[in-house]
Design a protein around this motif. Structure first.
Motif, short mmCIF file in Angstrom:
data_model
loop_
_atom_site.label_atom_id
_atom_site.label_comp_id
_atom_site.label_asym_id
_atom_site.label_seq_id
_atom_site.Cartn_x
_atom_site.Cartn_y
_atom_site.Cartn_z
N THR A 54 0.85 -1.19 0.00
CA THR A 54 0.00 0.00 0.00
C THR A 54 0.88 1.23 0.00
N GLY A 55 0.33 2.31 -0.47
CA GLY A 55 1.02 3.60 -0.42
C GLY A 55 2.26 3.63 -1.29
N ALA A 56 3.35 4.13 -0.72
CA ALA A 56 4.58 4.31 -1.47
C ALA A 56 5.30 3.00 -1.73
N SER A 57 5.00 1.97 -0.95
CA SER A 57 5.70 0.70 -1.12
C SER A 57 4.92 -0.28 -1.99
N GLN A 58 3.94 0.19 -2.72
CA GLN A 58 3.13 -0.69 -3.56
C GLN A 58 3.91 -1.15 -4.78
N THR A 59 3.81 -2.43 -5.12
CA THR A 59 4.47 -2.99 -6.29
C THR A 59 3.48 -3.82 -7.09
N PHE A 60 3.83 -4.08 -8.34
CA PHE A 60 3.04 -4.98 -9.16
C PHE A 60 3.98 -5.84 -9.99
N THR A 61 3.56 -7.07 -10.25
CA THR A 61 4.37 -8.04 -10.98
C THR A 61 3.72 -8.31 -12.33
N ILE A 62 4.53 -8.26 -13.38
CA ILE A 62 4.06 -8.51 -14.73
C ILE A 62 4.79 -9.74 -15.27
N ARG A 63 4.04 -10.58 -15.99
CA ARG A 63 4.61 -11.77 -16.60
C ARG A 63 4.34 -11.75 -18.09
N LYS A 64 5.38 -12.05 -18.87
CA LYS A 64 5.21 -12.19 -20.30
C LYS A 64 5.98 -13.42 -20.76
N MET A 65 5.60 -13.91 -21.92
CA MET A 65 6.28 -15.05 -22.51
C MET A 65 7.24 -14.53 -23.57
N SER A 66 8.51 -14.88 -23.43
CA SER A 66 9.52 -14.52 -24.41
C SER A 66 9.96 -15.82 -25.07
N GLY A 67 9.33 -16.13 -26.18
CA GLY A 67 9.55 -17.44 -26.80
C GLY A 67 8.84 -18.49 -25.98
N THR A 68 9.59 -19.43 -25.44
CA THR A 68 9.01 -20.46 -24.58
C THR A 68 9.36 -20.24 -23.11
N VAL A 69 10.03 -19.13 -22.83
CA VAL A 69 10.47 -18.83 -21.46
C VAL A 69 9.61 -17.73 -20.88
N GLY A 70 9.11 -17.95 -19.67
CA GLY A 70 8.34 -16.93 -18.99
C GLY A 70 9.27 -15.95 -18.28
N VAL A 71 8.98 -14.65 -18.46
CA VAL A 71 9.79 -13.60 -17.85
C VAL A 71 8.88 -12.78 -16.94
N GLU A 72 9.29 -12.60 -15.69
CA GLU A 72 8.52 -11.80 -14.74
C GLU A 72 9.35 -10.61 -14.30
N ARG A 73 8.67 -9.50 -14.08
CA ARG A 73 9.36 -8.30 -13.63
C ARG A 73 8.49 -7.62 -12.58
N ILE A 74 9.12 -7.17 -11.52
CA ILE A 74 8.43 -6.48 -10.43
C ILE A 74 8.73 -5.00 -10.55
N PHE A 75 7.68 -4.18 -10.61
CA PHE A 75 7.82 -2.73 -10.70
C PHE A 75 7.25 -2.07 -9.45
N PRO A 76 8.02 -1.22 -8.78
CA PRO A 76 7.42 -0.37 -7.75
C PRO A 76 6.55 0.69 -8.42
N VAL A 77 5.43 1.03 -7.80
CA VAL A 77 4.52 2.01 -8.39
C VAL A 77 5.17 3.38 -8.48
N ASN A 78 5.97 3.74 -7.50
CA ASN A 78 6.59 5.07 -7.47
C ASN A 78 8.00 5.09 -8.07
N LEU A 79 8.32 4.15 -8.94
CA LEU A 79 9.62 4.12 -9.60
C LEU A 79 9.77 5.35 -10.49
N PRO A 80 10.80 6.16 -10.28
CA PRO A 80 10.95 7.37 -11.09
C PRO A 80 11.18 7.07 -12.57
N ALA A 81 11.68 5.90 -12.90
CA ALA A 81 11.97 5.57 -14.29
C ALA A 81 10.71 5.26 -15.10
#
Length: 116
Positions: A54-81
């Motif tokens: 919650t709040g500033a420490s909130q994150t979300f995880t996204i999963r995509k398939m790159s070929g036959t390999v699953g790739v997951e990435r965690i993004f903080p909601v307040n990431l300046p990038a």
């Protein structure tokens, strides 16, 4: 002590105007990558597996398939990038954390589109 931390997060952490999304949605996250002196924008398109915190420490995880390999990435909601987030498709799922999605392949890995 917790109220003091919450007060500092509310007052001093810059909040971004991000669209509403939840688990099962297909989104595209555009974010900056710095390579030496240069910066470039890269995107990551995939299915949201979970949102946590919650709040500033909130994150979300996204999963995509790159070929036959699953790739997951965690993004903080307040990431300046993070430049922007686009919601491509709203998914209809029953749970808020769809970790069972990792074990699915082929047609079983499709998520039905929600009628919102």
């Amino acid at each position: 002590m917790e109220s003091l931390v919450k007060y500092v997060q509310d007052e001093f952490v810059n909040k971004k105007d991000l669209p509403q999304f939840s688990a099962g949605d297909t989104i595209t996250v555009y974010y900056e990558i710095k390579e030496g002196q240069k910066t470039r924008t890269q995107f990551f398109r995939g299915t949201v597996i979970q949102k946590r915190g919650t709040g500033a420490s909130q994150t979300f995880t996204i999963r995509k398939m790159s070929g036959t390999v699953g790739v997951e990435r965690i993004f903080p909601v307040n990431l300046p990038a993070i430049q922007k987030i686009e919601v491509n498709k709203r998914g209809k799922v029953r749970r808020k954390r769809i970790f069972y999605f990792r074990g699915l392949t082929g047609k079983k890995a499709r998520i039905q589109e929600a009628k919102r």
